[in-house]
Design an enzyme around this catalytic site. Structure first.
Site, short mmCIF file in Angstrom:
data_model
loop_
_atom_site.label_atom_id
_atom_site.label_comp_id
_atom_site.label_asym_id
_atom_site.label_seq_id
_atom_site.Cartn_x
_atom_site.Cartn_y
_atom_site.Cartn_z
N TYR A 248 1.03 -1.17 -0.17
CA TYR A 248 -0.02 0.07 -0.10
C TYR A 248 0.84 1.11 -0.06
CZ TYR A 248 -4.08 -2.95 1.25
OH TYR A 248 -5.33 -3.75 1.13
N PHE B 212 -13.60 -3.46 0.67
CA PHE B 212 -14.52 -2.65 0.00
C PHE B 212 -16.07 -2.90 0.56
CE2 PHE B 212 -11.82 -3.41 -3.90
CZ PHE B 212 -11.16 -2.38 -3.73
N PRO B 213 -16.11 -2.61 2.05
CA PRO B 213 -17.36 -2.96 2.72
C PRO B 213 -18.57 -1.97 2.46
CG PRO B 213 -15.44 -1.89 4.11
CD PRO B 213 -15.00 -2.19 2.98
N LEU B 214 -18.19 -0.76 1.93
CA LEU B 214 -19.15 0.18 1.70
C LEU B 214 -19.94 0.22 0.45
CD1 LEU B 214 -17.22 3.57 3.10
CD2 LEU B 214 -18.83 2.07 4.25
N GLY B 215 -19.44 -0.93 -0.38
CA GLY B 215 -20.28 -1.01 -1.43
C GLY B 215 -20.23 -0.10 -2.64
N GLY B 216 -19.14 0.34 -3.07
CA GLY B 216 -18.99 1.03 -4.14
C GLY B 216 -19.42 0.34 -5.40
#
Length: 287
Positions: A63, A215-219
């Site tokens: 990263y 990516f838990p916010l579901g972009g």
């Protein structure tokens, strides 16, 4: 507003972590690769995460900004070392990167160097959790992870790793890994609009294995899902992103979301999601 509202999970059966963690990918750049962000802002975000009760940070040696000058692991060490008691740092290995940003999939022979790179950059003598990440954005069905996971299991026996995880995998990969060594956590692409891995999640829940959705916010949620999230958010006086996190936390006691951000405001918004309790009506609408 505190991450303790998310309750705790015993990672590997022995390490208590609050179930709303923090993903470090966006500290160095806004995405996987790109222009460097201000490192002082990244350090400030990390310090604020600790103040808010977050004690699970998910990172990786790779990263970093595209010029390699700002690295998430360096920011974590600079901001938080000596690390507070109870902080759990998870990292992931698997890809071997070149100086030009290209990479190849690592082999078992690469695992020691990848682990040692993380130890050095984080300033640690052991790693709390190391995920073996395989494939790209989708699990490489049919591919064996045995050689690589065996190499990491040997490093665990040496004491360089406390717990092992696997990332971007299917249920057969989980079975193969568990035949080699205990698996403390799985990290896969999962959110309210992407539920392909429900059977894998059920397996983890039954076995007490942590499930950490990236990516838990579901972009990129579809419009129907977005409209549902907006309606529920309006009822709670919250944001759609907070509802997406609250849904994950409510779905399974092994769920360990790791929303990442390079903004203190977004960090505080994410942590506040741990206070939201969805109703039966909310769950039915999202089912």
């Amino acid at each position: 507003m505190n991450a303790t509202n998310a309750s705790e999970f015993l990672l590997g059966g022995h390490l208590p972590v609050r179930r709303l963690g923090f993903g470090a990918m966006r500290l160095s750049t806004n995405g996987f690769r790109g222009p460097a962000r201000d490192p002082e802002i990244g350090r400030s975000v990390l310090r604020r995460a600790i103040e808010l009760g977050v004690n699970l940070i998910d990172t990786a040696e790779f990263y970093q900004s595209s010029d390699g000058k700002v690295r998430a692991n360096d920011l974590i060490r600079e901001a938080l070392h000596p690390y507070p008691a109870g902080l759990v740092i998870a990292t992931k290995v698997g890809a071997v990167f070149s100086s030009d940003g290209s990479y190849r999939h690592g082999t078992g022979a690469d695992m020691r160097r990848l682990v040692e790179d993380n130890l050095q950059s984080l300033g640690l003598d052991h790693l709390d959790l190391v995920y073996l990440r395989i494939g790209e954005m989708a699990p490489p069905h049919g591919e064996s992870l045995g050689e690589r996971f065996e190499a990491l299991a040997a490093l665990r026996e040496e004491g360089l790793i406390r717990n092992l995880g696997i990332s971007n995998v299917d249920i057969n990969h989980l079975s193969e890994a568990r035949s080699i060594a205990p698996v403390a956590a799985v990290q896969n692409h999962f959110h309210v609009s992407k539920r392909d891995d429900l059977s894998l999640l059920d397996e983890c829940t039954a076995a007490g294995i942590g499930f950490s959705p990236f990516f838990p916010l579901g972009g990129g949620a579809n419009k129907t899902e977005e409209s549902r999230l907006v309606r529920i958010a309006t009822r709670h006086g919250a944001s759609p992103a907070q509802i997406a996190l609250a849904w994950l936390l409510a779905y399974s006691p092994v769920m360990l979301p790791i929303p990442g951000t390079g903004s203190i405001d977004h960090l505080e918004e994410n942590v506040a999601a741990a206070t939201i309790r969805l109703s039966e009506e909310d769950h039915a609408e999202l089912a």
